[in-house]
Design an enzyme around this catalytic site. Structure first.
Site, PDB file in Angstrom:
ATOM      1  N   TRP A 131     104.802  20.250  15.580  1.00  8.82           N
ATOM      2  CA  TRP A 131     105.503  19.134  14.939  1.00  8.82           C
ATOM      3  C   TRP A 131     106.871  18.858  15.555  1.00  8.82           C
ATOM      4  O   TRP A 131     107.511  17.879  15.231  1.00  8.82           O
ATOM      5  CB  TRP A 131     105.714  19.446  13.445  1.00  8.82           C
ATOM      6  CG  TRP A 131     106.139  20.883  13.250  1.00  8.82           C
ATOM      7  CD1 TRP A 131     105.326  21.924  12.895  1.00  8.82           C
ATOM      8  CD2 TRP A 131     107.433  21.454  13.500  1.00  8.82           C
ATOM      9  NE1 TRP A 131     106.046  23.103  12.914  1.00  8.82           N
ATOM     10  CE2 TRP A 131     107.344  22.839  13.273  1.00  8.82           C
ATOM     11  CE3 TRP A 131     108.669  20.926  13.882  1.00  8.82           C
ATOM     12  CZ2 TRP A 131     108.428  23.701  13.417  1.00  8.82           C
ATOM     13  CZ3 TRP A 131     109.748  21.784  14.035  1.00  8.82           C
ATOM     14  CH2 TRP A 131     109.612  23.146  13.794  1.00  8.82           C
ATOM     15  N   ASN A 132     107.396  19.755  16.440  1.00 12.76           N
ATOM     16  CA  ASN A 132     108.836  19.638  16.750  1.00 12.76           C
ATOM     17  C   ASN A 132     109.203  18.413  17.589  1.00 12.76           C
ATOM     18  O   ASN A 132     110.285  17.861  17.410  1.00 12.76           O
ATOM     19  CB  ASN A 132     109.392  20.943  17.342  1.00 12.76           C
ATOM     20  CG  ASN A 132     108.825  21.300  18.676  1.00 12.76           C
ATOM     21  OD1 ASN A 132     107.740  20.845  19.035  1.00 12.76           O
ATOM     22  ND2 ASN A 132     109.538  22.125  19.412  1.00 12.76           N
ATOM     23  N   LYS A 155      94.324  18.102  17.699  1.00 12.95           N
ATOM     24  CA  LYS A 155      94.540  18.686  16.369  1.00 12.95           C
ATOM     25  C   LYS A 155      96.060  18.836  16.271  1.00 12.95           C
ATOM     26  O   LYS A 155      96.646  19.746  16.863  1.00 12.95           O
ATOM     27  CB  LYS A 155      93.825  20.044  16.238  1.00 12.95           C
ATOM     28  CG  LYS A 155      93.898  20.633  14.822  1.00 12.95           C
ATOM     29  CD  LYS A 155      95.157  21.436  14.634  1.00 12.95           C
ATOM     30  CE  LYS A 155      95.342  21.961  13.241  1.00 12.95           C
ATOM     31  NZ  LYS A 155      96.219  21.098  12.430  1.00 12.95           N
ATOM     32  N   ALA A 157      99.859  19.121  14.166  1.00 13.63           N
ATOM     33  CA  ALA A 157     100.368  19.886  13.018  1.00 13.63           C
ATOM     34  C   ALA A 157     100.168  19.081  11.726  1.00 13.63           C
ATOM     35  O   ALA A 157     100.303  17.850  11.724  1.00 13.63           O
ATOM     36  CB  ALA A 157     101.840  20.198  13.238  1.00 13.63           C
ATOM     37  N   GLY A 207     102.665  26.063  20.578  1.00 13.14           N
ATOM     38  CA  GLY A 207     102.911  26.578  19.232  1.00 13.14           C
ATOM     39  C   GLY A 207     103.387  28.019  19.280  1.00 13.14           C
ATOM     40  O   GLY A 207     103.932  28.469  20.295  1.00 13.14           O
ATOM     41  N   SER A 208     103.164  28.720  18.195  1.00 11.50           N
ATOM     42  CA  SER A 208     103.707  30.070  18.063  1.00 11.50           C
ATOM     43  C   SER A 208     102.862  31.100  18.816  1.00 11.50           C
ATOM     44  O   SER A 208     101.692  30.855  19.130  1.00 11.50           O
ATOM     45  CB  SER A 208     103.776  30.446  16.580  1.00 11.50           C
ATOM     46  OG  SER A 208     102.468  30.441  16.056  1.00 11.50           O
ATOM     47  N   GLU A 229     101.577  27.021  25.744  1.00  9.17           N
ATOM     48  CA  GLU A 229     103.041  26.905  25.754  1.00  9.17           C
ATOM     49  C   GLU A 229     103.507  27.518  24.447  1.00  9.17           C
ATOM     50  O   GLU A 229     103.356  26.893  23.389  1.00  9.17           O
ATOM     51  CB  GLU A 229     103.456  25.433  25.796  1.00  9.17           C
ATOM     52  CG  GLU A 229     102.944  24.670  26.993  1.00  9.17           C
ATOM     53  CD  GLU A 229     103.919  24.668  28.162  1.00  9.17           C
ATOM     54  OE1 GLU A 229     103.580  24.091  29.184  1.00  9.17           O
ATOM     55  OE2 GLU A 229     105.013  25.247  28.042  1.00  9.17           O
ATOM     56  N   CYS A 263     111.937  24.505  21.657  1.00  2.73           N
ATOM     57  CA  CYS A 263     111.416  25.755  22.231  1.00  2.73           C
ATOM     58  C   CYS A 263     112.181  26.169  23.482  1.00  2.73           C
ATOM     59  O   CYS A 263     112.343  27.343  23.745  1.00  2.73           O
ATOM     60  CB  CYS A 263     109.932  25.609  22.527  1.00  2.73           C
ATOM     61  SG  CYS A 263     109.567  24.178  23.532  1.00  2.73           S
ATOM     62  N   GLU A 360     112.687  35.341  18.288  1.00  4.71           N
ATOM     63  CA  GLU A 360     113.146  33.950  18.316  1.00  4.71           C
ATOM     64  C   GLU A 360     113.624  33.518  16.922  1.00  4.71           C
ATOM     65  O   GLU A 360     112.978  33.812  15.926  1.00  4.71           O
ATOM     66  CB  GLU A 360     111.952  33.078  18.743  1.00  4.71           C
ATOM     67  CG  GLU A 360     112.239  31.594  18.814  1.00  4.71           C
ATOM     68  CD  GLU A 360     110.971  30.776  19.105  1.00  4.71           C
ATOM     69  OE1 GLU A 360     109.854  31.223  18.767  1.00  4.71           O
ATOM     70  OE2 GLU A 360     111.118  29.688  19.668  1.00  4.71           O
TER      71      GLU A 360
HETATM   72  P1  NAP Z   1     102.211  27.034  14.930  1.00  5.16           P
HETATM   73  O1  NAP Z   1     102.233  27.484  13.534  1.00  5.16           O
HETATM   74  O2  NAP Z   1     101.536  27.888  15.947  1.00  5.16           O
HETATM   75  O3  NAP Z   1     101.548  25.562  14.899  1.00  5.16           O
HETATM   76  C1  NAP Z   1     101.252  24.839  16.069  1.00  5.16           C
HETATM   77  C2  NAP Z   1      99.891  24.164  15.912  1.00  5.16           C
HETATM   78  O4  NAP Z   1      98.869  25.156  15.788  1.00  5.16           O
HETATM   79  C3  NAP Z   1      99.765  23.287  14.660  1.00  5.16           C
HETATM   80  O5  NAP Z   1      98.951  22.174  14.972  1.00  5.16           O
HETATM   81  C4  NAP Z   1      99.062  24.206  13.671  1.00  5.16           C
HETATM   82  O6  NAP Z   1      98.342  23.499  12.678  1.00  5.16           O
HETATM   83  C5  NAP Z   1      98.100  24.937  14.595  1.00  5.16           C
HETATM   84  N1  NAP Z   1      97.663  26.239  14.111  1.00  5.16           N
HETATM   85  C6  NAP Z   1      98.317  27.094  13.273  1.00  5.16           C
HETATM   86  N2  NAP Z   1      97.596  28.225  13.098  1.00  5.16           N
HETATM   87  C7  NAP Z   1      96.473  28.079  13.859  1.00  5.16           C
HETATM   88  C8  NAP Z   1      95.336  28.915  14.099  1.00  5.16           C
HETATM   89  N3  NAP Z   1      95.225  30.117  13.550  1.00  5.16           N
HETATM   90  N4  NAP Z   1      94.371  28.461  14.918  1.00  5.16           N
HETATM   91  C9  NAP Z   1      94.487  27.249  15.500  1.00  5.16           C
HETATM   92  N5  NAP Z   1      95.520  26.411  15.298  1.00  5.16           N
HETATM   93  C10 NAP Z   1      96.512  26.823  14.495  1.00  5.16           C
HETATM   94  O7  NAP Z   1     103.623  26.766  15.525  1.00  5.16           O
HETATM   95  P2  NAP Z   1     104.949  26.318  14.733  1.00  5.16           P
HETATM   96  O8  NAP Z   1     105.491  27.511  14.038  1.00  5.16           O
HETATM   97  O9  NAP Z   1     104.705  25.112  13.952  1.00  5.16           O
HETATM   98  O10 NAP Z   1     105.866  25.941  16.000  1.00  5.16           O
HETATM   99  C11 NAP Z   1     106.946  26.704  16.381  1.00  5.16           C
HETATM  100  C12 NAP Z   1     106.655  27.623  17.543  1.00  5.16           C
HETATM  101  O11 NAP Z   1     106.145  26.876  18.656  1.00  5.16           O
HETATM  102  C13 NAP Z   1     107.917  28.278  18.063  1.00  5.16           C
HETATM  103  O12 NAP Z   1     107.651  29.601  18.402  1.00  5.16           O
HETATM  104  C14 NAP Z   1     108.267  27.473  19.298  1.00  5.16           C
HETATM  105  O13 NAP Z   1     109.059  28.149  20.242  1.00  5.16           O
HETATM  106  C15 NAP Z   1     106.909  27.151  19.813  1.00  5.16           C
HETATM  107  N6  NAP Z   1     106.949  25.959  20.655  1.00  5.16           N
HETATM  108  C16 NAP Z   1     106.782  26.128  21.981  1.00  5.16           C
HETATM  109  C17 NAP Z   1     106.847  25.040  22.818  1.00  5.16           C
HETATM  110  C18 NAP Z   1     106.674  25.203  24.307  1.00  5.16           C
HETATM  111  O14 NAP Z   1     106.548  24.180  25.009  1.00  5.16           O
HETATM  112  N7  NAP Z   1     106.659  26.408  24.829  1.00  5.16           N
HETATM  113  C19 NAP Z   1     107.078  23.778  22.274  1.00  5.16           C
HETATM  114  C20 NAP Z   1     107.252  23.649  20.892  1.00  5.16           C
HETATM  115  C21 NAP Z   1     107.164  24.760  20.091  1.00  5.16           C
HETATM  116  P3  NAP Z   1      98.877  23.429  11.136  1.00  5.16           P
HETATM  117  O15 NAP Z   1     100.128  22.634  11.161  1.00  5.16           O
HETATM  118  O16 NAP Z   1      97.756  22.781  10.431  1.00  5.16           O
HETATM  119  O17 NAP Z   1      99.119  24.864  10.711  1.00  5.16           O
END
Ligand code: NAP
Length: 380
Positions: A131-132, A155, A157, A207-208, A229, A263, A360
């Protein structure tokens, strides 16, 4: 029927509700995307570029509407939302202009008469996005992948489904055939079934780390290609010959832009002993002066975090660091009132093993560390 609910993080109010689709319905859409792929991959770069230029125009034309939507759904300060939409248009135009060169055959010298590397499309790509940067993260994946002749399904957020549908609509407005890019409003748990489906050839996740582990292992079991990423706690080393005014401006912007949820922004500040006290004093002054507030106000420096649970998690990390012996020099208190606000926060006296040293902090909280000399800074 399950739904994804949009909550405005600045007010805590419900702003939208979108019906989820079932995994069966998502697989039907993926099959339609595969069908379209066979036509899309036959198009020339020029034909695809024409549609990309049209998409850039859609972003320009609807900039204010899309920017307001992003701010409403995830709390980004409105000026930064506008810049995000401008960047989407830029990406469309960049790849429209350069894809044919970037993907041109590369001749290689071998013992054969003629040898070359060729870049071919592979099929339907599944993107799982955060979502960021609710528009840019999707566009960053989709435009190069589609210019290369692939089709894409998203898919996104759960908290930014308005943005997800707006992007799908933007592709249609630009004149793309329907199956080339589609939003799949499924639950995160359904991603496994999508990865396992034969019509998905590759997966990209931003994502995470925890989600990365899960998605990568399912993709690995199915021998599918991935691009991940993930998270990270980026270090900004500040040495003793620095221009302190400039460094503290950059540090403040790095830590507070996108409400602390970027990120690739600086999160840990590793400062040379000779200028540590001066840096900390000036950085603290600037972080304190940065105005937090309603992200639709033009003069606000940073807004709320994207969701209340994420704000609460960050606060837990700050409290844990203090319990472990870290020292709070700014912020660290959840403000009264509605919304997922968290104030600019600075933690110091950090050691390995402490939460803010090892992990982080994905919000407006900075970790500042003292380095004895240049080599120690690099070691940290
Ligand atoms: P997240 O919880 O991993 O969510 C990212 C995406 O993954 C969302 O669409 C989420 O859907 C989905 N998701 C969650 N759990 C899942 C699972 N078990 N299986 C498949 N898909 C799943 O990440 P966040 O906490 O929102 O984002 C923050 C993190 O992302 C931070 O660590 C940040 O550093 C990192 N990030 C990295 C970058 C990069 O380019 N390296 C860019 C942006 C963010 P739902 O919303 O439905 O849960």
């Amino acid at each position: 029927m399950a739904s994804s609910i949009g909550i405005n993080p600045a007010t805590g109010e419900k702003i939208s509700e979108y019906n989820r689709i079932t995994s069966r319905e998502a697989l039907d859409k993926i099959a339609a995307s595969k069908k379209e792929y066979h036509h899309w991959k036959q198009k020339t770069f020029e034909e695809r570029a024409t549609l990309m230029y049209a998409l850039a125009d859609v972003f320009d034309k609807n900039k204010e509407e899309y920017a307001q939507l992003a701010t409403r759904e995830m709390g980004k300060v409105i000026g930064q939302s506008r810049k995000e939409i401008e960047k989407c248009a830029l990406v469309c135009r960049y790849y429209a202009e350069h894809a044919s060169t970037l993907l041109a055959d590369e001749t290689v010298k071998t013992e054969a008469t003629k040898s070359y590397v060729t870049f071919q499309p592979i099929g339907v790509i599944l993107a799982v996005m955060p979502w960021n940067f609710p528009f840019y993260q999707v566009i960053r994946f989709a435009i190069p992948a589609l210019m290369g002749g692939n089709t894409g399904v998203l898919k996104h957020a759960s908290n930014v489904q308005g943005c997800a549908f707006a992007i799908e609509d933007a592709f249609l407005k630009a004149g793309f055939p329907k199956g080339v890019f589609m939003n799949l409003n499924v639950e995160a748990k359904d991603v496994k079934i999508l990865i396992e489906n034969k019509n998905i050839v590759a997966i990209t996740l931003t994502g995470s780390d925890a989600t990365g582990r899960s998605v990568a292992s399912i993709a690995g079991q199915n021998l599918k290609k991935t691009v991940m990423e993930l998270g990270g706690s980026d270090a900004y080393i500040i040495l003793d010959d620095v221009d302190l005014e400039e460094a503290t401006d950059l540090a403040t912007f790095g830590r507070l832009q996108n409400n602390g949820q970027t990120c690739i922004a600086a999160k840990r500040f590793i400062v040379h002993d000779a200028i540590y006290d001066a840096f900390l004093a000036l950085f603290t002054k600037k972080m304190k002066a940065a105005k937090m507030g309603d992200p639709t106000n033009e003069d606000v420096y940073y807004g709320p975090m994207a969701r209340q649970d994420l704000r609460d998690e960050l606060h837990e990390q700050v409290l844990k660091t203090i319990e472990q012996g870290g020292r709070l020099v700014l912020g660290g208190v959840i403000p009264e009132g509605k919304g997922a606000y968290y104030p600019a926060t600075i933690l110091v006296d950090l050691e390995p093993g402490m939460e803010a040293f090892d992990n982080e902090l994905f919000g407006p909280a900075a970790s500042v560390m003292r380095a004895k000399d240049d080599a120690h800074a690099v070691e940290l």
